[in-house]
Enzyme design. Structure first.
Site, mmCIF file in Angstrom:
data_model
loop_
_atom_site.group_PDB
_atom_site.id
_atom_site.type_symbol
_atom_site.label_atom_id
_atom_site.label_comp_id
_atom_site.label_asym_id
_atom_site.label_seq_id
_atom_site.Cartn_x
_atom_site.Cartn_y
_atom_site.Cartn_z
ATOM 1 N N LYS A 188 0.849 -1.212 0.000
ATOM 2 C CA LYS A 188 0.000 0.000 0.000
ATOM 3 C C LYS A 188 0.876 1.250 0.000
ATOM 4 O O LYS A 188 0.651 2.178 -0.773
ATOM 5 C CB LYS A 188 -0.875 0.006 1.252
ATOM 6 C CG LYS A 188 -1.513 1.355 1.563
ATOM 7 C CD LYS A 188 -2.430 1.325 2.754
ATOM 8 C CE LYS A 188 -1.717 1.543 4.055
ATOM 9 N NZ LYS A 188 -1.498 2.949 4.440
ATOM 10 N N ASN A 189 1.915 1.264 0.873
ATOM 11 C CA ASN A 189 2.699 2.489 1.051
ATOM 12 C C ASN A 189 3.706 2.727 -0.059
ATOM 13 O O ASN A 189 4.468 3.681 -0.019
ATOM 14 C CB ASN A 189 3.375 2.477 2.432
ATOM 15 C CG ASN A 189 2.332 2.584 3.533
ATOM 16 O OD1 ASN A 189 1.164 2.866 3.263
ATOM 17 N ND2 ASN A 189 2.736 2.316 4.760
ATOM 18 N N CYS A 219 -5.165 12.240 12.870
ATOM 19 C CA CYS A 219 -5.845 10.967 12.631
ATOM 20 C C CYS A 219 -5.755 10.182 13.934
ATOM 21 O O CYS A 219 -5.310 10.692 14.956
ATOM 22 C CB CYS A 219 -5.199 10.222 11.474
ATOM 23 S SG CYS A 219 -3.628 9.498 11.938
ATOM 24 N N ARG A 225 -0.980 14.844 12.823
ATOM 25 C CA ARG A 225 -0.056 14.434 11.750
ATOM 26 C C ARG A 225 0.415 15.714 11.051
ATOM 27 O O ARG A 225 -0.088 16.107 10.023
ATOM 28 C CB ARG A 225 -0.759 13.492 10.782
ATOM 29 C CG ARG A 225 -1.266 12.215 11.417
ATOM 30 C CD ARG A 225 -0.174 11.200 11.726
ATOM 31 N NE ARG A 225 0.443 10.637 10.552
ATOM 32 C CZ ARG A 225 -0.057 9.621 9.861
ATOM 33 N NH1 ARG A 225 -1.210 9.123 10.203
ATOM 34 N NH2 ARG A 225 0.579 9.142 8.818
ATOM 35 N N ASP A 250 4.789 0.453 12.026
ATOM 36 C CA ASP A 250 3.565 -0.177 11.500
ATOM 37 C C ASP A 250 3.429 -1.617 11.950
ATOM 38 O O ASP A 250 2.354 -2.201 11.831
ATOM 39 C CB ASP A 250 3.557 -0.123 9.969
ATOM 40 C CG ASP A 250 3.371 1.294 9.489
ATOM 41 O OD1 ASP A 250 3.561 1.551 8.294
ATOM 42 O OD2 ASP A 250 3.052 2.162 10.323
ATOM 43 N N ARG A 280 -8.492 -0.622 4.641
ATOM 44 C CA ARG A 280 -7.620 0.403 4.037
ATOM 45 C C ARG A 280 -6.284 -0.200 3.630
ATOM 46 O O ARG A 280 -5.629 0.296 2.719
ATOM 47 C CB ARG A 280 -7.358 1.543 5.035
ATOM 48 C CG ARG A 280 -8.586 2.321 5.402
ATOM 49 C CD ARG A 280 -8.250 3.519 6.240
ATOM 50 N NE ARG A 280 -7.215 4.322 5.584
ATOM 51 C CZ ARG A 280 -6.701 5.416 6.138
ATOM 52 N NH1 ARG A 280 -7.099 5.807 7.321
ATOM 53 N NH2 ARG A 280 -5.783 6.101 5.497
#
Ligand code: EPZ
Length: 417
Positions: free
Chosen positions: A22-23, A116, A121, A306, A398
């Site tokens: 994803k990143n 968030c 952030r 993460d 997500r």
């Protein structure tokens, strides 16, 4: 609202093909805006964040089409340099489009990204760097109007913190700028190298990716190319954590073990067995695991923030006491409450969490608080005795492409309702 219903206590056995990162997909989708012609991105995961990025491209005037794991983007004549408010709030990483829109259209209007679940952030490092490259930024009622009166030009930029997003945004703004940009104290995450490799394939002149000093020499234009997104190292770590929590043996394929060393090392400290090949990992965990006396999240190549939540889920039933220090985000222990409801013994104070191993967790009704926190509760539920109902799973969607299908295929009893 959808939820997962999980019957815990079943060993996991079998093969999993790991999804694309994803990143890496998100900044590369932003980068496709910089390119003339068509970019074809393969191994792109089917995630709500990826669909949101495609919506930003479409609203900018690009043609974006996703079939299975391949996204085709045509950015011949983007006409609108606006990041829509709901997308900015819905997905923090939309900030990546700022650098790409400035690079291609010399202007960008965006809402100030809200905080968030992980805490405020800020984007000060992004904005300070872009100002040094000739961007003027006006803030009006929470909207940022960015323009480049004299065009984007290269600059020497030192990052106070090796921010992943700021490093990526500077690269995206620099590839079509006039002159050379040098970033010192750049972030070194593998997803940044993946973004750079895509841009090099499109004709960009970039050196030093993966190190703390990245040099970009601006070129006149970039042409789209076909590129395969790297494997998702955090999703890989999540499936390993599931096998560690529930017990079992998994073979993960389509992986990049080198980008996982910081994580595999911790699993081995706990007593798991990991053998790595070029693009696969064989992993097994049997019986109670050992606690990890001290685990500190750090920028790459340290232990990634993460993976913190999912490792905490495994440590709940390890033998002994583990201490986790979260040095990257202010508020990244929100999953601890749900784990405690499942019987874990966890105390948090600021950026420190102390986990005393218990014999086993039991199923409970819990809610996902954020993407990786949700993955942590899912991990814990697979090893817990009894049934867990996990709600707010949109957070999980997500970052994970059909997790219930992946886990059911290796023996988990999980369904989406
Ligand atoms: C990226 O977020 C990832 N997101 C995050 O993954 C990941 O947790 C994070 O990097 C760290 O590895 C994407 O790549 C889309 P940062 P990013 O800028 O770029 C502070 C997930 O779970 N900071 O490296 O936002 C910031 O507050 C997500 O997939 C500033 O102070 O991370 C934070 O404390 C979550 N000012 C720290 O740096 C700035 O201008 C790390 O942020 C920017 C950041």
């Amino acid at each position: 609202m959808q939820k997962f219903v999980i019957q815990g206590g079943r060993r996991l056995e079998g093969d999993i093909q790991v999804q694309g990162a994803k990143n890496s997909a998100l900044p590369i989708l932003a980068a496709s805006l910089l390119c003339n012609g068509e970019s074809v991105l393969e191994n792109c995961p089917g995630l709500s964040d990826v669909y949101a990025a495609c919506r930003i491209l479409t609203s900018a005037g690009c043609h974006c089409d996703m079939q299975a794991q391949t996204v085709r983007v045509r950015a011949d004549a983007p006409h609108t340099a606006v990041i829509p408010e709901p997308l900015m709030h819905g997905m923090r990483s939309s900030i990546m489009f700022l650098g790409a829109m400035l690079g291609r259209m010399q202007t960008c209007t965006l809402g100030y990204p809200g905080g968030c679940e992980l805490g405020p952030r800020p984007i000060d490092l992004h904005l300070d760097a872009l100002r040094r490259m000739g961007v003027s930024i006006r803030e009006e009622q929470g909207t940022l109007q960015c323009t480049v009166p004299k065009g984007l030009h290269g600059a020497r930029i030192h990052l106070q913190f090796p921010s992943v997003g700021a490093t990526e945004n500077i690269i995206l703004a620099a590839v079509l700028a006039k002159g050379e940009t040098i970033i010192t104290n750049a972030a070194r995450e593998p997803e940044i190298s993946d973004l750079v490799h895509f841009l090099q394939c499109c004709g960009a002149k970039i050196e030093g990716e993966g190190s703390s000093t990245v040099r970009i020499r601006g070129v006149k234009q970039l042409s789209g190319c076909t590129y395969r997104i790297m494997p998702d190292r955090i999703v890989t770590a999540t499936w390993l954590a599931c096998a560690a929590a529930a017990g079992g043996a998994l073979r993960l394929t389509g992986t990049d073990a080198q980008s996982l060393e910081g994580i595999l090392d911790v699993f081995e400290q706990m007593g798991c067995r990991c053998s790595r090949n070029e693009d696969s990992i064989c992993f097994s965990a049997a019986g109670p695991l050992r606690a990890v006396r001290s685990l500190r999240t750090m920028p790459y190549p340290g232990f990634p923030t993460d993976a913190q939540a999912i490792l905490m889920a495994v440590l709940c039933t390890a033998n002994g006491t583990s201490v986790i220090e979260e040095t990257i985000f202010e508020n990244r222990f929100r999953h601890a409450d749900g784990l405690v409801r499942m019987g874990a013994d966890i105390r948090t104070a600021g950026r420190i969490a102390v986990i005393r191993g218990v014999d086993h967790l039991h199923g409970a009704q819990v809610s996902a608080t954020d993407l990786r926190g949700g993955a942590a509760l899912l991990t814990a539920a697979l090893g817990a005795k009894g049934e867990t109902v996990l709600t707010e799973i949109a957070h999980i969607d997500r970052g994970y492409d059909a997790p219930e299908q992946v886990l059911s295929a290796v023996g988990a009893k999980i369904e989406r309702r």
